[in-house]
Every structure is written in structure tokens, then in C-alpha cells.
Design an enzyme around this catalytic site. Structure first.
Site, PDB file in Angstrom:
ATOM      1  N   THR A 126       0.839  -1.199   0.000  1.00 40.30           N
ATOM      2  CA  THR A 126       0.000   0.000   0.000  1.00 40.30           C
ATOM      3  C   THR A 126       0.879   1.257   0.000  1.00 40.30           C
ATOM      4  OG1 THR A 126      -1.726  -1.190   1.161  1.00 40.30           O
ATOM      5  CG2 THR A 126      -1.809   1.215   1.303  1.00 40.30           C
ATOM      6  N   GLU A 159      -4.482  -4.949  -2.563  1.00 40.02           N
ATOM      7  CA  GLU A 159      -4.963  -6.182  -1.960  1.00 40.02           C
ATOM      8  C   GLU A 159      -6.083  -5.836  -0.977  1.00 40.02           C
ATOM      9  OE1 GLU A 159      -4.137  -9.524  -2.544  1.00 40.02           O
ATOM     10  OE2 GLU A 159      -5.976  -9.462  -1.367  1.00 40.02           O
ATOM     11  N   LEU A 161      -7.537  -8.392   1.054  1.00 35.71           N
ATOM     12  CA  LEU A 161      -7.761  -9.538   1.945  1.00 35.71           C
ATOM     13  C   LEU A 161      -7.838  -9.080   3.395  1.00 35.71           C
ATOM     14  CD1 LEU A 161      -4.981 -10.373   3.675  1.00 35.71           C
ATOM     15  CD2 LEU A 161      -4.295 -11.236   1.458  1.00 35.71           C
ATOM     16  N   ARG A 162      -8.633  -9.838   4.162  1.00 39.19           N
ATOM     17  CA  ARG A 162      -8.744  -9.579   5.602  1.00 39.19           C
ATOM     18  C   ARG A 162      -7.933 -10.618   6.347  1.00 39.19           C
ATOM     19  NH1 ARG A 162     -14.883 -10.758   5.467  1.00 39.19           N
ATOM     20  NH2 ARG A 162     -13.957 -12.156   3.979  1.00 39.19           N
ATOM     21  N   GLY A 266     -18.746  -2.113  18.489  1.00 39.79           N
ATOM     22  CA  GLY A 266     -17.818  -2.839  19.360  1.00 39.79           C
ATOM     23  C   GLY A 266     -16.904  -1.883  20.095  1.00 39.79           C
ATOM     24  N   CYS A 273      -3.806  -2.471   9.440  1.00 43.22           N
ATOM     25  CA  CYS A 273      -4.174  -1.752   8.210  1.00 43.22           C
ATOM     26  C   CYS A 273      -4.948  -0.467   8.446  1.00 43.22           C
ATOM     27  CB  CYS A 273      -4.975  -2.675   7.308  1.00 43.22           C
ATOM     28  SG  CYS A 273      -4.106  -4.204   7.005  1.00 43.22           S
ATOM     29  N   LYS A 276      -3.049   2.439  10.239  1.00 40.21           N
ATOM     30  CA  LYS A 276      -1.934   2.921   9.418  1.00 40.21           C
ATOM     31  C   LYS A 276      -2.454   3.651   8.180  1.00 40.21           C
ATOM     32  CE  LYS A 276       0.444  -0.064   6.543  1.00 40.21           C
ATOM     33  NZ  LYS A 276       0.958   0.339   5.254  1.00 40.21           N
ATOM     34  N   LYS A 333      -9.002  -8.875  16.193  1.00 37.46           N
ATOM     35  CA  LYS A 333     -10.256  -9.498  15.767  1.00 37.46           C
ATOM     36  C   LYS A 333     -10.049 -11.016  15.871  1.00 37.46           C
ATOM     37  CE  LYS A 333      -9.440  -9.812  10.846  1.00 37.46           C
ATOM     38  NZ  LYS A 333     -10.034  -9.569   9.558  1.00 37.46           N
ATOM     39  N   ARG A 340      -1.526  -5.959  16.818  1.00 35.53           N
ATOM     40  CA  ARG A 340      -1.117  -4.610  16.442  1.00 35.53           C
ATOM     41  C   ARG A 340      -2.315  -3.650  16.497  1.00 35.53           C
ATOM     42  NH1 ARG A 340       1.922  -5.839  10.962  1.00 35.53           N
ATOM     43  NH2 ARG A 340       0.479  -7.598  11.011  1.00 35.53           N
TER      44      ARG A 340
HETATM   45  C1  UGA Z   1      -8.870  -4.635   6.470  1.00 41.20           C
HETATM   46  C2  UGA Z   1      -9.842  -4.629   5.288  1.00 41.20           C
HETATM   47  O1  UGA Z   1     -11.088  -5.203   5.685  1.00 41.20           O
HETATM   48  C3  UGA Z   1      -9.258  -5.443   4.113  1.00 41.20           C
HETATM   49  O2  UGA Z   1     -10.131  -5.351   2.990  1.00 41.20           O
HETATM   50  C4  UGA Z   1      -7.885  -4.869   3.741  1.00 41.20           C
HETATM   51  O3  UGA Z   1      -7.266  -5.627   2.723  1.00 41.20           O
HETATM   52  C5  UGA Z   1      -6.980  -4.890   4.957  1.00 41.20           C
HETATM   53  O4  UGA Z   1      -7.600  -4.127   6.029  1.00 41.20           O
HETATM   54  C6  UGA Z   1      -5.664  -4.273   4.576  1.00 41.20           C
HETATM   55  O5  UGA Z   1      -5.631  -3.086   4.234  1.00 41.20           O
HETATM   56  O6  UGA Z   1      -4.668  -5.000   4.494  1.00 41.20           O
HETATM   57  P1  UGA Z   1      -8.249  -6.391   8.397  1.00 41.20           P
HETATM   58  O7  UGA Z   1      -7.428  -5.299   8.993  1.00 41.20           O
HETATM   59  O8  UGA Z   1      -7.667  -7.740   8.282  1.00 41.20           O
HETATM   60  O9  UGA Z   1      -8.744  -5.982   6.923  1.00 41.20           O
HETATM   61  O10 UGA Z   1      -9.542  -6.570   9.306  1.00 41.20           O
HETATM   62  P2  UGA Z   1     -11.107  -6.223   9.216  1.00 41.20           P
HETATM   63  O11 UGA Z   1     -11.858  -7.475   9.147  1.00 41.20           O
HETATM   64  O12 UGA Z   1     -11.384  -5.194   8.218  1.00 41.20           O
HETATM   65  O13 UGA Z   1     -11.326  -5.601  10.670  1.00 41.20           O
HETATM   66  C7  UGA Z   1     -10.666  -4.406  11.065  1.00 41.20           C
HETATM   67  C8  UGA Z   1     -11.133  -3.982  12.438  1.00 41.20           C
HETATM   68  O14 UGA Z   1     -12.480  -3.530  12.391  1.00 41.20           O
HETATM   69  C9  UGA Z   1     -11.093  -5.092  13.485  1.00 41.20           C
HETATM   70  O15 UGA Z   1     -10.564  -4.564  14.676  1.00 41.20           O
HETATM   71  C10 UGA Z   1     -12.551  -5.471  13.669  1.00 41.20           C
HETATM   72  O16 UGA Z   1     -12.836  -5.966  14.948  1.00 41.20           O
HETATM   73  C11 UGA Z   1     -13.233  -4.136  13.427  1.00 41.20           C
HETATM   74  N1  UGA Z   1     -14.635  -4.255  12.975  1.00 41.20           N
HETATM   75  C12 UGA Z   1     -14.914  -4.804  11.761  1.00 41.20           C
HETATM   76  C13 UGA Z   1     -15.650  -3.767  13.781  1.00 41.20           C
HETATM   77  O17 UGA Z   1     -15.417  -3.255  14.909  1.00 41.20           O
HETATM   78  N2  UGA Z   1     -16.949  -3.860  13.322  1.00 41.20           N
HETATM   79  C14 UGA Z   1     -17.255  -4.392  12.113  1.00 41.20           C
HETATM   80  O18 UGA Z   1     -18.468  -4.416  11.754  1.00 41.20           O
HETATM   81  C15 UGA Z   1     -16.224  -4.887  11.320  1.00 41.20           C
END
Ligand code: UGA
Length: 449
Positions: A126, A159, A161-162, A266, A273, A276, A333, A340
Site C-alpha cells: 500500500t 490487496e 484480503l482480511r 464494538g 491496516c 496505518k 479481531k 497490532r
Molecule cells: C482490512 C480490510 O477489511 C481489508 O479489505 C484490507 O485488505 C486490509 O484491512 C488491509 O488493508 O490490508 P483487516 O485489517 O484484516 O482488513 O480486518 P477487518 O476485518 O477489516 O477488521 C478491522 C477492524 O475492524 C477489526 O478490529 C474489527 O474488529 C473491526 N470491525 C470490523 C468492527 O469493529 N466492526 C465491524 O463491523 C467490522
């Protein structure tokens, strides 16, 4: 068709990408600068937890499709397409540290000099809009003595991906964005993805900077949705009538213009991600002379959301000095060991500051948390031991294991059963009928005390 591919930088995106590409089955050469990580990966051990990853890593190494390589030159010379997935961490001033991508661009450039055939460079790291063209391309051209678009190809391919569902997301992407320096580069990557995916995929081709912006805009909007619903949760909590943000989110999500995803209230968003990327976008935008007020508020709401968890527990329990408080879930999560920027860290810091005895449990992230807090808190290998004799529990991460608990499990173990459900995994009526129970986004239906 099996292709020769290299992946440079084996963090979350790089390693998951490498194993998926190798499993389909391409010949993948993977490079990582950190030798200890590289050694582990070569032995089939993933340096971090991700469902299915280690199984695929062992399989692809065993089948000879994934090879860990000790230098960038070998990786480039042995492949036709290179995915660049090195880290772009954030500096204290909010700007991106592009030193890894610049150093690896130099190595790639030098290797390209020795190549006769067409090579496509796919930047996945990124970077802020304009970087692939203004930072990466000149380095590649200078060190290769070749021209992008004619002698080698260049694309930016973000990308999405989660963590926790990385393999699934790579194999079944919602869309593929190809930012192309030139048409042939974009065409080459599109054809590659069409062959790789065994289902219809949506591909959008655009220029480099737009694709870079799309990555930031996606994460920024997702974080905005979460901060928005957390703000609604905070309003709900203050109402004297029974109002539940979960019901509110479900209803607004039925509107196709809004959609049901990322509306789970929550304790805030964390991870490697969102924090940052949003900080980098704010800094970038300010540098361009625009003050992004929405994004600043999104960050502020998120920080306060975590603080609120401790405020609520304090309101209920008074002075926390010497009180045993159990934290359930530490990773940012479920299904990852990544802590992190996890909300749990900020909650624990505050509890330590308040003088509480902090006891923690997580199915995967205990070791990573130990690296942050050392002996300042107590770590438990099981949930039952963690909540034993506790004065209160704060549920911070919604792991499946926690969802199975009933009020009786808390009553049996805790000294004084008070549970704060920070992720809304429990049925409020059932729990509040049996124990002192509060939850994010639920107006105070004062329960059993
Ligand atoms: C996020 C994006 O969802 C991906 O599409 C992206 O590729 C990635 O960042 C990245 O830039 O590399 P990620 O950080 O793995 O993915 O996790 P998420 O599933 O997006 O969750 C991020 C945070 O939001 C977590 O702390 C989660 O608990 C929180 N969250 C998510 C909530 O509090 N409520 C929700 O409804 C969804």
C-alpha cells in the site's frame, strides 16, 4: 497454465499470496529479507497465525511449487511476474516509510537489467497515490537501464484480503483492481487472474494513482462505517428506553444503499491496516492542502470507543485498584494472533494505570501480548482459569470459544459476576436476567446486581 512467479516480501499479504499462487499450481519463488522468518517459512512454519496457511505452506513446499529463495535476483530471473508485497510502515510524522519498497525496487531493477524476456512488476504494497509512478518506476528504470511500459511492465494491484480469512479472500475476491502504467501490463495481469481464478471475477482497470487511491478509500470507508455505528451505539447507551444498536444496525443494513456489513458496534477497530492507512491518508491529504475532517473524526471516535470500555466498568465498580479484571480476547479481531493496534492493548494500559489486577486470555494472541506487557499483567492458558475469582470480565474479541459460554459459566467462576460485552456476542435478555451485564450499544436495562 502454470506460470513462473516471484513474491517479494513475505508478510501477511505476501505469504498468503505466495501459497495460494503455488497451490493452483504455479511455480512460485518467494523472498523475504528477514532471515529468521525466511528460515521458518522454508521449514513450512508460518511466522503468524492464519487459518489454512500453514497447511498450504507445507503442501506447496512438499509438492515443489513453492520455493523460498535467498536473493531478489534469483527470484526475478526465475520468474515472469513479480508481486511486490514488502511492508510500508508508518513513520512517527504520519508519512509512509517507503525505504523497503525503494530498496527492493533497486534490487529488482538490477536483476531486470539481466533479463531478456518481458517481466511484469505488480506492486501490492500500500502506497499513497502517485508513488508507483513517481517513486517505484524511476528506481526500476534507473537500475535496469530499461523503460517501463516497453521493456518491462508495471501495475499497482491493491490487496483487499482480511486477516483471519486471507486465503478465502485471495481465492474469492470481491473485485480485482488493476492500476496500469500501460495497456499491455494491465492486459497481462488481467489474463493471469482470469486463468488463476476458477470463477467469474470482476476486474476494474484504471491508472496507477487511481488504484492507489481506491485502496485507501476502501479502508477509510470501512473504518468510517464502524466509527459511525459506534457513535450510534454511544447514543443508544444513553437512552432511558430500551434501544439496542444491534437491532438498529440490522434494520439500516437492510437498505441496499447502506448494506449490512461493517456495522457491528464494538470496542473500535484495530489491526495493521486501518490505523496505518487512515493516518497515512490524513497526512497525505493535509500535505495536499486539504483537511479531511471526516477521517479525523473517524479516528477520534475510535480512540474514545476503547476508553469508554474502562469508563463503563469504572462507573459500575468504582475504584479499580486491586480489583481482578479479566480480559477475554486480545487479538484485534478473531482468527488471528495479531495484536497490532488492538483495542485490548489500550484497555489493558488503562486498567494497569487504574491499579487493577489484569488477567488475560486469548486462544491465539497470548504470546504476542506478552511481548507488549511482560510481567505487568497475568496470562492464563484457558478461559476458565482467567475468569476464576474475577470481579469483572470485559469481552474484547468475539472468538467462537467465548460465544459458547452461558451466564452459569460466569456465575460458577467469578467472585462477583459482572460482564461487559464489548462485541455483542451474548443475548442481552438472557444474560442480564442472571448476572450484572452491560453491553456496547445497549441502553441501560440495569440488570441483576
Ligand atoms: C482490512 C480490510 O477489511 C481489508 O479489505 C484490507 O485488505 C486490509 O484491512 C488491509 O488493508 O490490508 P483487516 O485489517 O484484516 O482488513 O480486518 P477487518 O476485518 O477489516 O477488521 C478491522 C477492524 O475492524 C477489526 O478490529 C474489527 O474488529 C473491526 N470491525 C470490523 C468492527 O469493529 N466492526 C465491524 O463491523 C467490522
Amino acid at each position: 497454465m502454470s506460470r513462473n512467479i516471484s513474491v517479494i516480501g513475505l508478510g501477511h499479504v505476501g505469504l498468503c499470496t505466495a501459497v495460494c499462487l503455488a497451490d493452483r499450481p504455479n511455480k512460485v519463488k518467494a523472498f523475504e529479507i528477514d532471515e529468521s522468518k525466511m528460515k521458518l517459512i522454508g521449514e513450512g512454519v508460518s511466522p503468524f497465525y492464519e487459518p489454512q496457511l500453514e497447511m498450504l505452506l507445507r503442501k506447496t513446499i512438499r509438492e515443489g511449487n513453492l520455493q523460498v529463495i535467498s536473493g531478489i535476483e534469483k527470484a526475478i530471473l526465475g520468474s515472469d511476474i513479480s508481486f511486490v508485497t514488502v511492508g510500508t510502515p508508518i513513520l512517527p510524522d504520519g508519512k509512509l516509510d517507503t525505504s523497503f519498497i525503494r530498496a527492493c525496487g533497486e534490487q529488482i531493477g538490477k536483476a531486470l537489467q539481466k533479463k531478456e524476456s518481458f517481466h511484469l512488476i505488480v506492486v501490492k504494497s500500500t502506497v499513497v497515490p502517485g508513488s508507483t509512478e513517481r517513486v517505484v518506476k524511476p528506481i526500476l528504470e534507473r537500475h535496469s537501464g530499461k523503460k517501463a511500459g516497453t521493456d518491462f511492465g508495471l501495475v499497482f494491484n491493491p490487496e483487499f484480503l482480511r486477516e483471519g480469512s486471507a486465503i478465502h479472500d485471495i481465492l474469492h475476491p470481491s473485485r480485482i483492481i488493476i492500476g496500469e502504467y500501460d495497456e499491455h501490463s494491465g492486459e497481462t495481469l488481467e489474463t493471469f487472474y482470469e486463468e488463476f481464478h476458477r470463477e467469474r471475477i470482476q476486474v476494474l482497470r484504471t491508472n496507477l494513482a487511481t488504484a492507489e487511491m481506491i485502496k485507501y478509500a476502501s479502508n477509510a470507508l470501512l473504518a468510517t462505517k464502524i466509527s459511525f455505528i459506534n457513535e450510534m451505539a454511544n447514543i443508544c447507551e444513553r437512552l432511558s428506553e430500551r434501544v439496542d444498536v444491534v437491532e438498529v444496525a440490522q434494520a439500516i443494513g437492510m437498505d441496499p444503499r447502506i448494506g449490512p456489513h461493517f456495522l457491528q458496534a464494538g470496542l473500535g477497530w484495530g489491526g495493521s491496516c486501518f490505523p496505518k492507512d487512515i493516518t497515512a491518508l490524513i497526512t497525505f491529504s493535509e500535505k495536499m492542502g486539504y483537511n479531511p475532517r471526516i477521517l479525523e473524526a473517524v479516528v477520534l471516535v475510535n480512540l474514545e470507543q476503547t476508553k469508554r470500555a474502562v469508563d463503563i466498568v469504572k462507573e459500575e465498580m468504582g475504584n479499580l485498584k486491586g480489583k481482578k479484571i479479566s480480559i477475554l480476547g486480545l487479538s484485534f479481531k478473531p482468527n488471528t494472533d495479531d495484536v497490532r493496534n488492538a483495542p485490548s492493548l489500550r484497555i489493558i494500559e488503562r486498567l494497569i494505570h487504574e491499579g487493577a489486577e489484569v488477567c488475560v486470555y486469548d486462544p491465539a494472541a497470548l504470546n504476542n501480548t506478552r511481548r507488549v506487557f511482560g510481567t505487568k499483567i497475568k496470562y492464563f492458558p484457558s478461559l476458565a482459569e482467567c475468569i476464576d475469582n474475577a470481579d469483572s470480565c470485559i469481552l474484547v474479541t468475539e472468538w467462537e470459544e467465548f460465544k459458547k459460554l452461558s451466564p452459569e459459566d460466569y456465575i460458577r467462576s467469578m467472585r462477583n459476576p459482572f460482564l461487559f460485552d464489548g462485541r455483542r456476542i451474548y443475548k442481552a435478555d438472557e444474560f442480564s436476567a442472571r448476572i450484572k451485564f452491560l453491553a456496547v450499544g445497549l441502553s441501560k436495562m440495569r440488570s441483576k446486581t
